[in-house]
Write a protein that holds these residues in place. Sequence first.
Motif, PDB file in Angstrom:
ATOM      1  N   TYR A  42       0.822  -1.214   0.000  1.00  0.00           N
ATOM      2  CA  TYR A  42       0.000   0.000   0.000  1.00  0.00           C
ATOM      3  C   TYR A  42       0.855   1.263   0.000  1.00  0.00           C
ATOM      4  O   TYR A  42       0.488   2.273  -0.607  1.00  0.00           O
ATOM      5  CB  TYR A  42      -0.959   0.006   1.184  1.00  0.00           C
ATOM      6  CG  TYR A  42      -2.114  -0.962   1.027  1.00  0.00           C
ATOM      7  CD1 TYR A  42      -2.752  -1.131  -0.189  1.00  0.00           C
ATOM      8  CD2 TYR A  42      -2.571  -1.712   2.108  1.00  0.00           C
ATOM      9  CE1 TYR A  42      -3.808  -2.008  -0.331  1.00  0.00           C
ATOM     10  CE2 TYR A  42      -3.627  -2.598   1.974  1.00  0.00           C
ATOM     11  CZ  TYR A  42      -4.240  -2.740   0.747  1.00  0.00           C
ATOM     12  OH  TYR A  42      -5.281  -3.612   0.598  1.00  0.00           O
ATOM     13  N   ALA A  43       2.004   1.226   0.679  1.00  0.00           N
ATOM     14  CA  ALA A  43       2.897   2.388   0.683  1.00  0.00           C
ATOM     15  C   ALA A  43       3.486   2.610  -0.708  1.00  0.00           C
ATOM     16  O   ALA A  43       3.645   3.742  -1.162  1.00  0.00           O
ATOM     17  CB  ALA A  43       4.006   2.208   1.706  1.00  0.00           C
ATOM     18  N   SER A  44       3.813   1.526  -1.410  1.00  0.00           N
ATOM     19  CA  SER A  44       4.374   1.671  -2.755  1.00  0.00           C
ATOM     20  C   SER A  44       3.340   2.199  -3.744  1.00  0.00           C
ATOM     21  O   SER A  44       3.692   2.885  -4.701  1.00  0.00           O
ATOM     22  CB  SER A  44       4.944   0.339  -3.245  1.00  0.00           C
ATOM     23  OG  SER A  44       3.888  -0.579  -3.501  1.00  0.00           O
TER      24      SER A  44
ATOM     25  N   GLY B 256       1.004   4.303  -2.867  1.00  0.00           N
ATOM     26  CA  GLY B 256       0.691   5.664  -2.475  1.00  0.00           C
ATOM     27  C   GLY B 256      -0.636   5.841  -1.757  1.00  0.00           C
ATOM     28  O   GLY B 256      -1.186   6.938  -1.731  1.00  0.00           O
TER      29      GLY B 256
ATOM     30  N   ARG C 169      -3.249   6.560   1.099  1.00  0.00           N
ATOM     31  CA  ARG C 169      -3.213   7.477   2.242  1.00  0.00           C
ATOM     32  C   ARG C 169      -3.198   6.675   3.549  1.00  0.00           C
ATOM     33  O   ARG C 169      -3.936   5.720   3.710  1.00  0.00           O
ATOM     34  CB  ARG C 169      -4.430   8.381   2.215  1.00  0.00           C
ATOM     35  CG  ARG C 169      -4.507   9.312   3.365  1.00  0.00           C
ATOM     36  CD  ARG C 169      -5.713  10.171   3.275  1.00  0.00           C
ATOM     37  NE  ARG C 169      -5.275  11.543   3.096  1.00  0.00           N
ATOM     38  CZ  ARG C 169      -6.042  12.533   2.793  1.00  0.00           C
ATOM     39  NH1 ARG C 169      -7.316  12.335   2.568  1.00  0.00           N
ATOM     40  NH2 ARG C 169      -5.566  13.741   2.679  1.00  0.00           N
TER      41      ARG C 169
ATOM     42  N   TYR D 157      -0.603   4.959   4.727  1.00  0.00           N
ATOM     43  CA  TYR D 157       0.403   3.894   4.705  1.00  0.00           C
ATOM     44  C   TYR D 157       1.747   4.497   4.342  1.00  0.00           C
ATOM     45  O   TYR D 157       1.871   5.274   3.402  1.00  0.00           O
ATOM     46  CB  TYR D 157       0.036   2.807   3.691  1.00  0.00           C
ATOM     47  CG  TYR D 157      -1.174   2.011   4.102  1.00  0.00           C
ATOM     48  CD1 TYR D 157      -1.053   0.946   4.974  1.00  0.00           C
ATOM     49  CD2 TYR D 157      -2.437   2.344   3.636  1.00  0.00           C
ATOM     50  CE1 TYR D 157      -2.159   0.212   5.359  1.00  0.00           C
ATOM     51  CE2 TYR D 157      -3.543   1.623   4.009  1.00  0.00           C
ATOM     52  CZ  TYR D 157      -3.404   0.555   4.874  1.00  0.00           C
ATOM     53  OH  TYR D 157      -4.495  -0.168   5.257  1.00  0.00           O
ATOM     54  N   SER D 158       2.773   4.124   5.096  1.00  0.00           N
ATOM     55  CA  SER D 158       4.114   4.659   4.876  1.00  0.00           C
ATOM     56  C   SER D 158       5.125   3.563   5.185  1.00  0.00           C
ATOM     57  O   SER D 158       4.861   2.659   5.991  1.00  0.00           O
ATOM     58  CB  SER D 158       4.345   5.866   5.789  1.00  0.00           C
ATOM     59  OG  SER D 158       5.698   6.245   5.749  1.00  0.00           O
ATOM     60  N   TYR D 159       6.272   3.670   4.565  1.00  0.00           N
ATOM     61  CA  TYR D 159       7.344   2.725   4.868  1.00  0.00           C
ATOM     62  C   TYR D 159       7.836   2.889   6.304  1.00  0.00           C
ATOM     63  O   TYR D 159       8.460   1.988   6.843  1.00  0.00           O
ATOM     64  CB  TYR D 159       8.509   2.900   3.903  1.00  0.00           C
ATOM     65  CG  TYR D 159       8.178   2.439   2.491  1.00  0.00           C
ATOM     66  CD1 TYR D 159       7.914   1.114   2.217  1.00  0.00           C
ATOM     67  CD2 TYR D 159       8.145   3.344   1.437  1.00  0.00           C
ATOM     68  CE1 TYR D 159       7.625   0.675   0.932  1.00  0.00           C
ATOM     69  CE2 TYR D 159       7.862   2.930   0.150  1.00  0.00           C
ATOM     70  CZ  TYR D 159       7.593   1.600  -0.089  1.00  0.00           C
ATOM     71  OH  TYR D 159       7.295   1.171  -1.353  1.00  0.00           O
ATOM     72  N   ASP D 160       7.526   4.021   6.917  1.00  0.00           N
ATOM     73  CA  ASP D 160       7.912   4.229   8.322  1.00  0.00           C
ATOM     74  C   ASP D 160       7.128   3.334   9.262  1.00  0.00           C
ATOM     75  O   ASP D 160       7.531   3.133  10.415  1.00  0.00           O
ATOM     76  CB  ASP D 160       7.697   5.699   8.717  1.00  0.00           C
ATOM     77  CG  ASP D 160       8.622   6.629   7.955  1.00  0.00           C
ATOM     78  OD1 ASP D 160       9.729   6.181   7.579  1.00  0.00           O
ATOM     79  OD2 ASP D 160       8.231   7.798   7.731  1.00  0.00           O
ATOM     80  N   ASP D 161       6.002   2.792   8.800  1.00  0.00           N
ATOM     81  CA  ASP D 161       5.192   1.900   9.638  1.00  0.00           C
ATOM     82  C   ASP D 161       5.796   0.508   9.763  1.00  0.00           C
ATOM     83  O   ASP D 161       5.378  -0.257  10.629  1.00  0.00           O
ATOM     84  CB  ASP D 161       3.776   1.781   9.070  1.00  0.00           C
ATOM     85  CG  ASP D 161       3.041   3.109   9.075  1.00  0.00           C
ATOM     86  OD1 ASP D 161       3.387   3.953   9.922  1.00  0.00           O
ATOM     87  OD2 ASP D 161       2.128   3.290   8.242  1.00  0.00           O
TER      88      ASP D 161
END
Length: 114
Positions: A96-98, A100, A102, A104-108
């Motif tokens: 989901y981060a890849s 884009g 909303r 979801y982030s690779y920081d999670d």
Amino acid sequence: MFSNLTRLLPLSITIMVPSRGGTAGGGINSVKYSRLAESDEGYIDLQFKRTPPKVPYKAIALAVFLFLYPDRTIPVLIIGVLIFLPGFYHLRIAYYASKGYRGYSYDDIPDFDD
């Protein structure tokens, strides 16, 4: 170059090759060869033929036995589920981060180098 030689060769040749088994009875295998076509361009049909895969019946039977063995089945399934769930969770976040999405982030995804 070899056109005169191919006319002299028979259509098939049987060659007796000693086996590696080291049997006392002589152990000879028969290998059959066939004559190549004159316009083969360096290729023959047999080199592209796939041999059927060898089915490992003993390994499959052992896997079924171990899966159905009640003393081992439940702990292995529990460990498998416990290992699968975090992996699926992290892959879902990464996907989901890849894309884009909303929220979801690779920081999670935790960094295991710490």
